[in-house]
Scaffold this motif. Sequence first.
Motif, PDB file in Angstrom:
ATOM      1  N   TRP A 176       0.807  -1.174   0.000  1.00 35.41           N
ATOM      2  CA  TRP A 176       0.000   0.000   0.000  1.00 35.41           C
ATOM      3  C   TRP A 176       0.863   1.255   0.000  1.00 35.41           C
ATOM      4  O   TRP A 176       0.450   2.284  -0.539  1.00 35.41           O
ATOM      5  CB  TRP A 176      -1.001  -0.023   1.146  1.00 35.41           C
ATOM      6  CG  TRP A 176      -0.372   0.047   2.521  1.00 35.41           C
ATOM      7  CD1 TRP A 176      -0.013  -0.994   3.308  1.00 35.41           C
ATOM      8  CD2 TRP A 176      -0.038   1.232   3.226  1.00 35.41           C
ATOM      9  NE1 TRP A 176       0.538  -0.526   4.473  1.00 35.41           N
ATOM     10  CE2 TRP A 176       0.538   0.860   4.460  1.00 35.41           C
ATOM     11  CE3 TRP A 176      -0.154   2.580   2.950  1.00 35.41           C
ATOM     12  CZ2 TRP A 176       0.976   1.767   5.411  1.00 35.41           C
ATOM     13  CZ3 TRP A 176       0.291   3.502   3.889  1.00 35.41           C
ATOM     14  CH2 TRP A 176       0.846   3.079   5.108  1.00 35.41           C
ATOM     15  N   GLU A 177       2.064   1.172   0.584  1.00 33.23           N
ATOM     16  CA  GLU A 177       2.933   2.354   0.591  1.00 33.23           C
ATOM     17  C   GLU A 177       3.379   2.705  -0.827  1.00 33.23           C
ATOM     18  O   GLU A 177       3.359   3.864  -1.220  1.00 33.23           O
ATOM     19  CB  GLU A 177       4.144   2.124   1.492  1.00 33.23           C
ATOM     20  CG  GLU A 177       3.785   2.085   2.955  1.00 33.23           C
ATOM     21  CD  GLU A 177       4.990   1.803   3.836  1.00 33.23           C
ATOM     22  OE1 GLU A 177       6.098   1.579   3.310  1.00 33.23           O
ATOM     23  OE2 GLU A 177       4.807   1.795   5.060  1.00 33.23           O
ATOM     24  N   TRP A 178       3.793   1.690  -1.587  1.00 35.39           N
ATOM     25  CA  TRP A 178       4.203   1.939  -2.973  1.00 35.39           C
ATOM     26  C   TRP A 178       3.011   2.466  -3.770  1.00 35.39           C
ATOM     27  O   TRP A 178       3.137   3.418  -4.520  1.00 35.39           O
ATOM     28  CB  TRP A 178       4.748   0.668  -3.613  1.00 35.39           C
ATOM     29  CG  TRP A 178       5.145   0.890  -5.041  1.00 35.39           C
ATOM     30  CD1 TRP A 178       6.341   1.391  -5.485  1.00 35.39           C
ATOM     31  CD2 TRP A 178       4.357   0.648  -6.207  1.00 35.39           C
ATOM     32  NE1 TRP A 178       6.336   1.477  -6.854  1.00 35.39           N
ATOM     33  CE2 TRP A 178       5.130   1.026  -7.321  1.00 35.39           C
ATOM     34  CE3 TRP A 178       3.077   0.169  -6.413  1.00 35.39           C
ATOM     35  CZ2 TRP A 178       4.664   0.923  -8.614  1.00 35.39           C
ATOM     36  CZ3 TRP A 178       2.610   0.065  -7.716  1.00 35.39           C
ATOM     37  CH2 TRP A 178       3.408   0.441  -8.793  1.00 35.39           C
ATOM     38  N   GLY A 179       1.866   1.849  -3.603  1.00 36.10           N
ATOM     39  CA  GLY A 179       0.673   2.272  -4.320  1.00 36.10           C
ATOM     40  C   GLY A 179       0.318   3.721  -4.028  1.00 36.10           C
ATOM     41  O   GLY A 179      -0.117   4.462  -4.913  1.00 36.10           O
ATOM     42  N   ALA A 180       0.487   4.130  -2.800  1.00 31.48           N
ATOM     43  CA  ALA A 180       0.198   5.517  -2.434  1.00 31.48           C
ATOM     44  C   ALA A 180       1.157   6.481  -3.127  1.00 31.48           C
ATOM     45  O   ALA A 180       0.762   7.576  -3.519  1.00 31.48           O
ATOM     46  CB  ALA A 180       0.275   5.680  -0.914  1.00 31.48           C
TER      47      ALA A 180
ATOM     48  N   VAL B 104       2.544   6.113  -6.093  1.00 32.28           N
ATOM     49  CA  VAL B 104       2.334   6.190  -7.544  1.00 32.28           C
ATOM     50  C   VAL B 104       0.893   6.507  -7.923  1.00 32.28           C
ATOM     51  O   VAL B 104       0.575   6.616  -9.107  1.00 32.28           O
ATOM     52  CB  VAL B 104       2.787   4.890  -8.251  1.00 32.28           C
ATOM     53  CG1 VAL B 104       4.269   4.651  -8.036  1.00 32.28           C
ATOM     54  CG2 VAL B 104       1.960   3.709  -7.809  1.00 32.28           C
ATOM     55  N   ALA B 105       0.037   6.675  -6.956  1.00 33.37           N
ATOM     56  CA  ALA B 105      -1.376   6.963  -7.230  1.00 33.37           C
ATOM     57  C   ALA B 105      -1.505   8.203  -8.116  1.00 33.37           C
ATOM     58  O   ALA B 105      -0.900   9.237  -7.846  1.00 33.37           O
ATOM     59  CB  ALA B 105      -2.133   7.158  -5.923  1.00 33.37           C
ATOM     60  N   GLY B 106      -2.254   8.069  -9.187  1.00 31.68           N
ATOM     61  CA  GLY B 106      -2.499   9.194 -10.086  1.00 31.68           C
ATOM     62  C   GLY B 106      -1.404   9.455 -11.097  1.00 31.68           C
ATOM     63  O   GLY B 106      -1.536  10.352 -11.922  1.00 31.68           O
ATOM     64  N   LYS B 107      -0.323   8.690 -11.059  1.00 29.17           N
ATOM     65  CA  LYS B 107       0.770   8.892 -12.019  1.00 29.17           C
ATOM     66  C   LYS B 107       0.513   8.099 -13.287  1.00 29.17           C
ATOM     67  O   LYS B 107      -0.139   7.076 -13.275  1.00 29.17           O
ATOM     68  CB  LYS B 107       2.102   8.498 -11.396  1.00 29.17           C
ATOM     69  CG  LYS B 107       2.408   9.365 -10.209  1.00 29.17           C
ATOM     70  CD  LYS B 107       3.844   9.356  -9.850  1.00 29.17           C
ATOM     71  CE  LYS B 107       3.988  10.308  -8.667  1.00 29.17           C
ATOM     72  NZ  LYS B 107       5.289  10.540  -8.279  1.00 29.17           N
TER      73      LYS B 107
ATOM     74  N   ARG C 156      -5.907   6.394 -20.530  1.00 28.79           N
ATOM     75  CA  ARG C 156      -5.810   7.567 -19.651  1.00 28.79           C
ATOM     76  C   ARG C 156      -4.540   7.519 -18.817  1.00 28.79           C
ATOM     77  O   ARG C 156      -3.917   8.536 -18.539  1.00 28.79           O
ATOM     78  CB  ARG C 156      -7.039   7.621 -18.746  1.00 28.79           C
ATOM     79  CG  ARG C 156      -7.014   8.748 -17.769  1.00 28.79           C
ATOM     80  CD  ARG C 156      -8.285   8.791 -16.947  1.00 28.79           C
ATOM     81  NE  ARG C 156      -8.178   9.810 -15.929  1.00 28.79           N
ATOM     82  CZ  ARG C 156      -8.833   9.790 -14.792  1.00 28.79           C
ATOM     83  NH1 ARG C 156      -9.669   8.804 -14.534  1.00 28.79           N
ATOM     84  NH2 ARG C 156      -8.677  10.743 -13.916  1.00 28.79           N
ATOM     85  N   TRP C 157      -4.172   6.319 -18.394  1.00 25.50           N
ATOM     86  CA  TRP C 157      -3.002   6.144 -17.534  1.00 25.50           C
ATOM     87  C   TRP C 157      -1.766   5.695 -18.296  1.00 25.50           C
ATOM     88  O   TRP C 157      -0.641   5.862 -17.822  1.00 25.50           O
ATOM     89  CB  TRP C 157      -3.319   5.142 -16.422  1.00 25.50           C
ATOM     90  CG  TRP C 157      -4.494   5.604 -15.627  1.00 25.50           C
ATOM     91  CD1 TRP C 157      -5.769   5.109 -15.676  1.00 25.50           C
ATOM     92  CD2 TRP C 157      -4.524   6.688 -14.707  1.00 25.50           C
ATOM     93  NE1 TRP C 157      -6.579   5.824 -14.826  1.00 25.50           N
ATOM     94  CE2 TRP C 157      -5.839   6.808 -14.217  1.00 25.50           C
ATOM     95  CE3 TRP C 157      -3.563   7.590 -14.246  1.00 25.50           C
ATOM     96  CZ2 TRP C 157      -6.219   7.773 -13.298  1.00 25.50           C
ATOM     97  CZ3 TRP C 157      -3.939   8.552 -13.322  1.00 25.50           C
ATOM     98  CH2 TRP C 157      -5.247   8.635 -12.861  1.00 25.50           C
TER      99      TRP C 157
END
Length: 73
Positions: free
Chosen positions: A1-5, A7-10, A37-38
Motif C-alpha cells: 500500500w505504501e508503494w501504491g500511495a 504512484v497513485a495518479g501517475k 488515460r493512464w
Amino acid sequence: WEWGAKVAGKRVFQPALMVTAGKDGVLTPDMADGMERWVPNLTRGHVEQCGHWTQQEEPEKLNRFLIDWLQSL
C-alpha cells in the motif's frame, strides 16, 4: 500500500502492449477500458476466441501482436 500511495495518479509513458481475450473470465476485456488515460502510449490487441492463457491457447495470434508491436517501436 505504501508503494501504491506513492504512484497513485501517475501515468506510465513507456510504450506498452495490452492483449485482451474475449473468453477470459479472470481479466475481462472491459477491465482495460480507459487504460489509455493512464498509459498514453498503449497499443491494444484482442483475441476474441480465447481464454485467460493466451500464450498457450493462441500462441500464433499472440506472437503476431508481439512482433508487430515490437517492430513498431
